[in-house]
Design an enzyme around this catalytic site. Sequence first.
Site, mmCIF file in Angstrom:
data_model
loop_
_atom_site.group_PDB
_atom_site.id
_atom_site.type_symbol
_atom_site.label_atom_id
_atom_site.label_comp_id
_atom_site.label_asym_id
_atom_site.label_seq_id
_atom_site.Cartn_x
_atom_site.Cartn_y
_atom_site.Cartn_z
ATOM 1 N N SER A 58 -3.999 2.993 8.953
ATOM 2 C CA SER A 58 -2.836 2.460 8.241
ATOM 3 C C SER A 58 -1.526 2.831 8.925
ATOM 4 C CB SER A 58 -2.803 3.007 6.812
ATOM 5 O OG SER A 58 -3.989 2.695 6.155
ATOM 6 N N GLU A 97 -16.402 2.771 4.928
ATOM 7 C CA GLU A 97 -15.406 3.384 4.047
ATOM 8 C C GLU A 97 -15.699 3.005 2.594
ATOM 9 O OE1 GLU A 97 -11.280 2.073 4.521
ATOM 10 O OE2 GLU A 97 -10.639 4.027 3.783
HETATM 11 C C1 LIG Z 1 -5.512 8.829 -1.160
HETATM 12 C C2 LIG Z 1 -5.364 7.913 0.015
HETATM 13 C C3 LIG Z 1 -5.912 8.267 1.217
HETATM 14 C C4 LIG Z 1 -5.755 7.433 2.337
HETATM 15 N N1 LIG Z 1 -6.314 7.829 3.537
HETATM 16 C C5 LIG Z 1 -6.156 7.039 4.617
HETATM 17 C C6 LIG Z 1 -6.681 7.459 5.893
HETATM 18 O O1 LIG Z 1 -7.278 8.533 6.027
HETATM 19 N N2 LIG Z 1 -6.483 6.663 6.971
HETATM 20 C C7 LIG Z 1 -5.827 5.478 6.885
HETATM 21 O O2 LIG Z 1 -5.712 4.789 7.893
HETATM 22 N N3 LIG Z 1 -5.313 5.046 5.695
HETATM 23 C C8 LIG Z 1 -5.451 5.801 4.577
HETATM 24 N N4 LIG Z 1 -4.913 5.400 3.356
HETATM 25 C C9 LIG Z 1 -4.115 4.178 3.314
HETATM 26 C C10 LIG Z 1 -4.768 3.007 2.583
HETATM 27 O O3 LIG Z 1 -5.814 2.466 3.358
HETATM 28 C C11 LIG Z 1 -3.653 1.986 2.320
HETATM 29 O O4 LIG Z 1 -2.706 2.602 1.460
HETATM 30 C C12 LIG Z 1 -4.179 0.738 1.686
HETATM 31 O O5 LIG Z 1 -4.975 0.014 2.589
HETATM 32 C C13 LIG Z 1 -3.027 -0.178 1.195
HETATM 33 O O6 LIG Z 1 -2.097 -0.404 2.199
HETATM 34 P P1 LIG Z 1 -0.537 -0.147 1.971
HETATM 35 O O7 LIG Z 1 -0.359 1.214 1.386
HETATM 36 O O8 LIG Z 1 0.155 -0.440 3.272
HETATM 37 O O9 LIG Z 1 -0.080 -1.197 0.866
HETATM 38 P P2 LIG Z 1 0.282 -2.720 1.128
HETATM 39 O O10 LIG Z 1 -0.785 -3.356 1.945
HETATM 40 O O11 LIG Z 1 1.680 -2.807 1.634
HETATM 41 O O12 LIG Z 1 0.193 -3.301 -0.343
HETATM 42 C C14 LIG Z 1 1.268 -3.215 -1.285
HETATM 43 C C15 LIG Z 1 0.873 -3.998 -2.523
HETATM 44 O O13 LIG Z 1 0.692 -5.404 -2.210
HETATM 45 C C16 LIG Z 1 -0.600 -5.856 -2.591
HETATM 46 N N5 LIG Z 1 -1.121 -6.834 -1.621
HETATM 47 C C17 LIG Z 1 -1.124 -6.697 -0.266
HETATM 48 N N6 LIG Z 1 -1.720 -7.769 0.297
HETATM 49 C C18 LIG Z 1 -2.116 -8.589 -0.706
HETATM 50 C C19 LIG Z 1 -2.809 -9.852 -0.775
HETATM 51 N N7 LIG Z 1 -3.211 -10.481 0.327
HETATM 52 N N8 LIG Z 1 -3.043 -10.375 -2.010
HETATM 53 C C20 LIG Z 1 -2.639 -9.754 -3.142
HETATM 54 N N9 LIG Z 1 -1.976 -8.559 -3.134
HETATM 55 C C21 LIG Z 1 -1.737 -7.982 -1.951
HETATM 56 C C22 LIG Z 1 -1.455 -4.603 -2.588
HETATM 57 O O14 LIG Z 1 -2.585 -4.751 -3.437
HETATM 58 C C23 LIG Z 1 -0.476 -3.535 -3.111
HETATM 59 O O15 LIG Z 1 -0.408 -3.584 -4.502
HETATM 60 C C24 LIG Z 1 -5.050 6.209 2.228
HETATM 61 C C25 LIG Z 1 -4.490 5.847 0.985
HETATM 62 C C26 LIG Z 1 -4.631 6.681 -0.097
HETATM 63 C C27 LIG Z 1 -4.018 6.267 -1.393
#
Ligand SMILES: Cc1cc2nc3c(=O)[nH]c(=O)nc-3n(C[C@H](O)[C@H](O)[C@H](O)COP(=O)(O)OP(=O)(O)OC[C@H]3O[C@@H](n4cnc5c(N)ncnc54)[C@H](O)[C@@H]3O)c2cc1C
Length: 413
Positions: A138, A253
């Site tokens: 991410s 995952e």
């Molecule tokens: C506890 C925790 C541990 C984590 N550990 C890791 C890790 O070890 N390594 C790593 O790489 N990542 C990690 N992550 C990151 C995680 O994979 C991302 O937070 C997740 O994939 C969402 O991406 P984002 O935070 O960029 O949100 P965004 O993708 O920006 O999403 C924001 C909002 O928009 C919505 N949204 C986005 N796209 C769409 C769509 N096409 N249709 C409808 N709604 C949509 C989402 O559902 C969300 O509500 C972790 C996250 C958490 C919470």
Amino acid sequence: MDFNDTAEEAAFRTEARAWIEASAPTHLFDALSASTFGGMNTGDEDPLEASKRWQKKKADAGWACLMWPKEYGGRGATPIQSVIWNQEEGVYGKLSGSFIIGQGMCGPTMMAYANEEQKQQYLPRLASGEEVWCQLFSEPHGGSDLAGLRTRAEKDGDEWVVNGQKIWTSGAQYSDYGIVITRTDPTVAKHKGLTMFFIDMKSPGIDIRPIKQVNGQSGFNEVYFEDVRIPDEQRLGGVGEGWQVSITTLMNERLAIGGGISTGFPELKELVDALPLGADKAVDNPAVRSKLADWHAKAAGLRNTAARSLTALSKGEMPGPENSIGKLVAGTVMQDIAKFAMDLQGFGAVLTDPEIAEGAARFQAMLLRSPAVRIEGGTDQILRNIIAERVLGLPADMRADKGLPFNEIPTGS
Ligand SMILES: Cc1cc2nc3c(=O)[nH]c(=O)nc-3n(C[C@H](O)[C@H](O)[C@H](O)COP(=O)(O)OP(=O)(O)OC[C@H]3O[C@@H](n4cnc5c(N)ncnc54)[C@H](O)[C@@H]3O)c2cc1C
């Protein structure tokens, strides 16, 4: 569905139980049992050190990473044997938390794409917990839309030079290695210009900054790359084939995260059985009972769905999309239960002193942890898209940037 062990499964369960009874760190039982959601309690012992000790002991006796081949530190066990082990390991399984990403996601990716020498070198130490791995996917611009990531890798002789930033990297601060996905060609469509590597987290140019969370912990990090050099031999898959490699990691995952998800229902039941409400206990109140009935039905549905997956595994079949459904339902139920339990306790809910707080403030921990469950490993909305498109066969989500070269996608910045 069949909830009973076959004769071979029962024999395996007996063997696993006997070894755990003789070998587990029983002095940690009470502390581990009192762990809150998202936090591991190992009393006076350092959680990572306690976890590594138990993991090494399991590995030495052939009980680590059960489904991995023996030559890479596993046991060559079947999926159902691995599930039986997890059931028997019980509360001591909490000590595996620091290894879930490495063993559950990085390991299978290395198994599929690293060369034989690398597998022999890295996988046994990953299985034994002597080395911890993290997953650097991410970014601020690439979460749900992972293929939107911007961390660049440019070839320089036999090495690649990496610049950019990752975020939410769980465990980066204590990891020895990681798998990292980068953009190596911005002139082709976004899914096509990606390349995956594994990386030594102590490499010069890596700056790890823990993120302070609302629950006071720092489980994940920002990771900055400034001219970090990775040898080409640490590339996993072909140049430009990082997307396909990432699918291997992400499939694992969802399995790793979806497997043992909690709902908070047993904890709520325990609370309402004891909590006074007016002249009675909360459990006797009709409004509370109506909520309990609803969550009981959902928790039972999840248990039966999990049992359906187990039955499939037991017959040697692969489970279907149940894992996505499980995390989707359990995450919301846990958040709703936590909110309700906090309301029920009134002002008492804000106490944190374990001596006087109900269940050592477990519902506070649950409330603060549950939003993360609904985001990690695929957000609710993304899981709904997957279920809609791949399970129900509904029309696909609109993808306005489909086929556009990455560097021609409008970004607004
Ligand atoms: C506890 C925790 C541990 C984590 N550990 C890791 C890790 O070890 N390594 C790593 O790489 N990542 C990690 N992550 C990151 C995680 O994979 C991302 O937070 C997740 O994939 C969402 O991406 P984002 O935070 O960029 O949100 P965004 O993708 O920006 O999403 C924001 C909002 O928009 C919505 N949204 C986005 N796209 C769409 C769509 N096409 N249709 C409808 N709604 C949509 C989402 O559902 C969300 O509500 C972790 C996250 C958490 C919470």
